[in-house]
Design a protein around this motif. Structure first.
Motif, PDB file in Angstrom:
ATOM      1  N   CYS A 237       0.827  -1.211   0.000  1.00 54.96           N
ATOM      2  CA  CYS A 237       0.000   0.000   0.000  1.00 54.96           C
ATOM      3  C   CYS A 237       0.860   1.259   0.000  1.00 54.96           C
ATOM      4  O   CYS A 237       0.543   2.242  -0.679  1.00 54.96           O
TER       5      CYS A 237
ATOM      6  N   THR B  76       6.053  -2.579 -12.541  1.00 52.16           N
ATOM      7  CA  THR B  76       6.457  -1.709 -11.430  1.00 52.16           C
ATOM      8  C   THR B  76       7.725  -2.222 -10.777  1.00 52.16           C
ATOM      9  O   THR B  76       8.620  -1.461 -10.403  1.00 52.16           O
TER      10      THR B  76
ATOM     11  N   ASP C 172       2.143   1.758  -3.558  1.00 51.34           N
ATOM     12  CA  ASP C 172       1.103   2.265  -4.459  1.00 51.34           C
ATOM     13  C   ASP C 172       0.760   3.711  -4.154  1.00 51.34           C
ATOM     14  O   ASP C 172       0.482   4.504  -5.061  1.00 51.34           O
TER      15      ASP C 172
ATOM     16  N   ARG D  46      -6.515   4.595  -7.489  1.00 44.51           N
ATOM     17  CA  ARG D  46      -7.597   3.689  -7.893  1.00 44.51           C
ATOM     18  C   ARG D  46      -7.222   2.240  -7.562  1.00 44.51           C
ATOM     19  O   ARG D  46      -8.064   1.468  -7.079  1.00 44.51           O
ATOM     20  N   ASP D  47      -5.979   1.874  -7.815  1.00 41.39           N
ATOM     21  CA  ASP D  47      -5.544   0.519  -7.504  1.00 41.39           C
ATOM     22  C   ASP D  47      -5.594   0.240  -6.010  1.00 41.39           C
ATOM     23  O   ASP D  47      -5.924  -0.878  -5.583  1.00 41.39           O
TER      24      ASP D  47
ATOM     25  N   THR E 174      -1.058   5.657  -7.465  1.00 43.47           N
ATOM     26  CA  THR E 174      -2.079   4.797  -8.073  1.00 43.47           C
ATOM     27  C   THR E 174      -3.240   4.617  -7.089  1.00 43.47           C
ATOM     28  O   THR E 174      -3.437   3.542  -6.521  1.00 43.47           O
TER      29      THR E 174
ATOM     30  N   LEU F 223      -9.301  -0.448  -5.099  1.00 39.50           N
ATOM     31  CA  LEU F 223      -9.777  -1.722  -5.634  1.00 39.50           C
ATOM     32  C   LEU F 223      -9.190  -2.908  -4.866  1.00 39.50           C
ATOM     33  O   LEU F 223      -9.891  -3.884  -4.559  1.00 39.50           O
ATOM     34  N   THR F 224      -7.902  -2.823  -4.536  1.00 38.02           N
ATOM     35  CA  THR F 224      -7.270  -3.908  -3.781  1.00 38.02           C
ATOM     36  C   THR F 224      -7.891  -4.045  -2.397  1.00 38.02           C
ATOM     37  O   THR F 224      -8.162  -5.152  -1.925  1.00 38.02           O
TER      38      THR F 224
ATOM     39  N   GLN G 267      -1.982  -7.298  -5.395  1.00 36.94           N
ATOM     40  CA  GLN G 267      -0.924  -6.313  -5.589  1.00 36.94           C
ATOM     41  C   GLN G 267       0.192  -6.875  -6.466  1.00 36.94           C
ATOM     42  O   GLN G 267       0.666  -6.209  -7.400  1.00 36.94           O
TER      43      GLN G 267
ATOM     44  N   THR H  72       2.188  -4.188 -14.725  1.00 38.94           N
ATOM     45  CA  THR H  72       2.596  -2.809 -15.009  1.00 38.94           C
ATOM     46  C   THR H  72       4.109  -2.627 -14.984  1.00 38.94           C
ATOM     47  O   THR H  72       4.593  -1.502 -15.115  1.00 38.94           O
TER      48      THR H  72
ATOM     49  N   ARG I 137      -0.780  -7.106 -10.139  1.00 37.84           N
ATOM     50  CA  ARG I 137      -0.843  -5.779 -10.776  1.00 37.84           C
ATOM     51  C   ARG I 137       0.557  -5.237 -11.033  1.00 37.84           C
ATOM     52  O   ARG I 137       0.815  -4.653 -12.085  1.00 37.84           O
ATOM     53  N   TRP I 138       1.482  -5.399 -10.075  1.00 37.33           N
ATOM     54  CA  TRP I 138       2.852  -4.916 -10.279  1.00 37.33           C
ATOM     55  C   TRP I 138       3.523  -5.660 -11.436  1.00 37.33           C
ATOM     56  O   TRP I 138       4.309  -5.072 -12.178  1.00 37.33           O
TER      57      TRP I 138
END
Length: 494
Positions: free
Chosen positions: A346, A409, A349, A356-357, A354, A360-361, A400, A407, A403-404
């Protein structure tokens, strides 16, 4: 781009003060817990635990995410600082008034009459705590973590001493609720004095109130969702199983809460300003993000040791009559390790912006936790409720990582391998400590059984990702040597 010795030194200073102060805080809290467990009844701790979790909700509104706003500020100007102070004072007073009015309703909801007094005493901290948090964040943001740490520790000592003296003289369990308000007032006084003496802020044309309110509003909303996910299992267990079960829950959770709060707070105070600075300067976040997740992953080792030796430690701390709490320690250790890695994700992010992410998470986490709690209804034991919270954290962190990876990340595969490596060490520590506790007897037996595993971890430390990350940024070297032979590490752009 390169990481300079100066940046590594600043991180080292922040981490040293953060963890040094936290170590003293841990000793203080454990001693205070050991004493109060022998004086106050189990049901009192249950009502106190519910009151603490309930007051966290208005507490988040009171601070309104302002601490993070100050820590992440590109430049801590006078207008930003004053706006944060005014907003913290306003929200704090409003939240104090709301809790004072709502306290009887909460007592009726949980069927705990003593909850009214607990809530009203705890709410007094909001008169000064939000403003004190802003002052502490400002001191840390300008590079004075020592002043902030001393103020916090002194406040905690004052709170524990006053609560212990009142509890000893009156015998009233309500004295437990005095520690936090007294600590808040003492910390506020010291941080205000340090701020007046040390804060030198640049003038500017004024910070737009809308931007501060917008960011703090988002942080507050997200923190409320986090608190809901963390507190829902305790709230439901307290309502269905009663104050005595909630008391056992609170004492068992305390043993894991102390290190988990230390780790999360230390990581945030060191990582959030560093990530914010790099983002503001247009530098890539890949390398520090990877190191942040490696450091958080080391929590599997820490809480593996807690799962192994924690039951013996808690039995020694609390004394006889708390066997039900002792049995819950391994379950809370699992949840604590997951909480650390999820919180680090967290923080990453948030630094990346980010938002929005993040939401959502957290919604996924809440959904999984809610399903688990529905399944736990009807159980007469706290363990299924604890498992529901841990399942939500595990799924949330998995989201998480996915998503990373999508993207680019960071190297999510490397983070997973770090988790598995640290988890293996943690499982070995937990198994050895549990066997030593039962076969050899108590804390000494658990410690003796864990010693070979700890020695192996030390000898093989070069294979632990967290250790390699710390060595890579110079946190394990000597400052003098780093100054003579600075090492520049290339950073790949994401």
């Amino acid at each position: 781009m390169t990481d300079t010795p100066r940046s590594a030194g600043s991180v080292l200073s922040a981490v040293s003060w953060g963890y040094g102060g936290a170590a003293v805080s841990v000793v203080l809290q454990l001693g205070y817990t050991a004493w109060t467990a022998r004086v106050a009844p189990h049901s009192a701790f249950g009502a106190y635990a519910i009151a603490l979790s309930v007051t966290q909700v208005p507490g988040l509104i009171a601070t309104a995410g302002l601490t993070t706003c100050v820590l992440r500020a590109e430049q801590l100007s006078r207008s930003l600082f004053r706006a944060a102070l005014r907003l913290s004072l306003l929200t704090g007073v409003c939240c104090w008034a709301v809790v004072e009015v709502a306290a009887p309703w909460c007592a009726a909801l949980w069927e705990m009459p003593e909850l009214t007094l607990f809530l009203r005493l705890l709410s007094c901290q909001y008169l000064v705590a939000p403003t004190g948090c802003v002052l502490l964040a400002a001191l840390r943001r300008i590079g004075l973590p020592g002043y902030a740490t001393v103020a916090e520790l002194t406040g905690q000592v004052a709170g524990c001493v006053v609560a212990a003296v009142v509890l000893a003289h009156t015998g009233s369990p309500a004295a437990l609720a005095l520690a936090l308000p007294v600590a808040a007032f003492a910390t506020f006084g010291l941080s205000a004095g340090a701020s007046v003496a040390k804060l030198v802020l640049a003038r500017d044309s004024g910070t737009p109130p809308g931007s501060l309110l917008g960011l703090s509003g988002f942080l507050t909303g997200f923190a409320l969702l986090r608190t809901l996910g963390a507190s829902a299992p305790l709230w439901m267990a307290g309502r269905l199983l009663g104050p005595s079960a909630a008391g056992l829950w609170s004492r068992a959770q305390l043993l894991s809460d102390v290190p988990v709060n230390v780790l999360i707070k230390g990581l945030n105070q060191a990582a959030v300003p560093l990530l914010a600075n790099r983002r503001n300067q247009g530098l890539p976040l890949t390398r520090p993000a990877q190191h942040l997740l490696y450091a958080a992953s080391a929590g599997f080792v820490v809480f593996g040791a807690l799962a192994g030796a924690g039951p013996a430690v808690l039995a020694l701390l609390l004394g006889p009559g708390w066997e039900g709490a002792v049995a819950l320690v391994p379950a809370f250790a699992v949840g604590a390790a997951l909480q650390v890695v999820y919180a680090a994700g967290c923080a990453l992010d948030l630094a990346r912006g980010t938002h929005r992410d993040l939401i959502l998470t957290q919604l996924v986490l809440l959904a999984v936790t809610g399903v688990g709690l529905v399944g736990a209804v009807g159980s007469r034991e706290p363990l299924p409720f604890i498992a529901a919270g841990a399942a939500g954290l595990a799924v949330g962190h998995a989201v998480q990582l996915v998503r990373w990876r999508r993207t680019d990340t960071l190297d999510a595969g490397a983070v997973v391998r770090a988790h598995l490596t640290h988890l293996a060490a943690g499982v070995c520590l937990a198994a050895a400590g549990s066997w030593g506790d039962s076969a050899l007897g108590g804390l000494s037996g658990a410690t003796l059984a864990m010693s070979p595993v700890l020695l192996s971890c030390w000898l093989l430390r070069g294979r632990l990702p967290a250790y390699r990350a710390a060595a890579g940024i110079g946190l394990l070297g000597r400052p003098g040597r780093r100054a003579k032979k600075p090492v520049t590490v290339p950073v790949s752009r994401p």
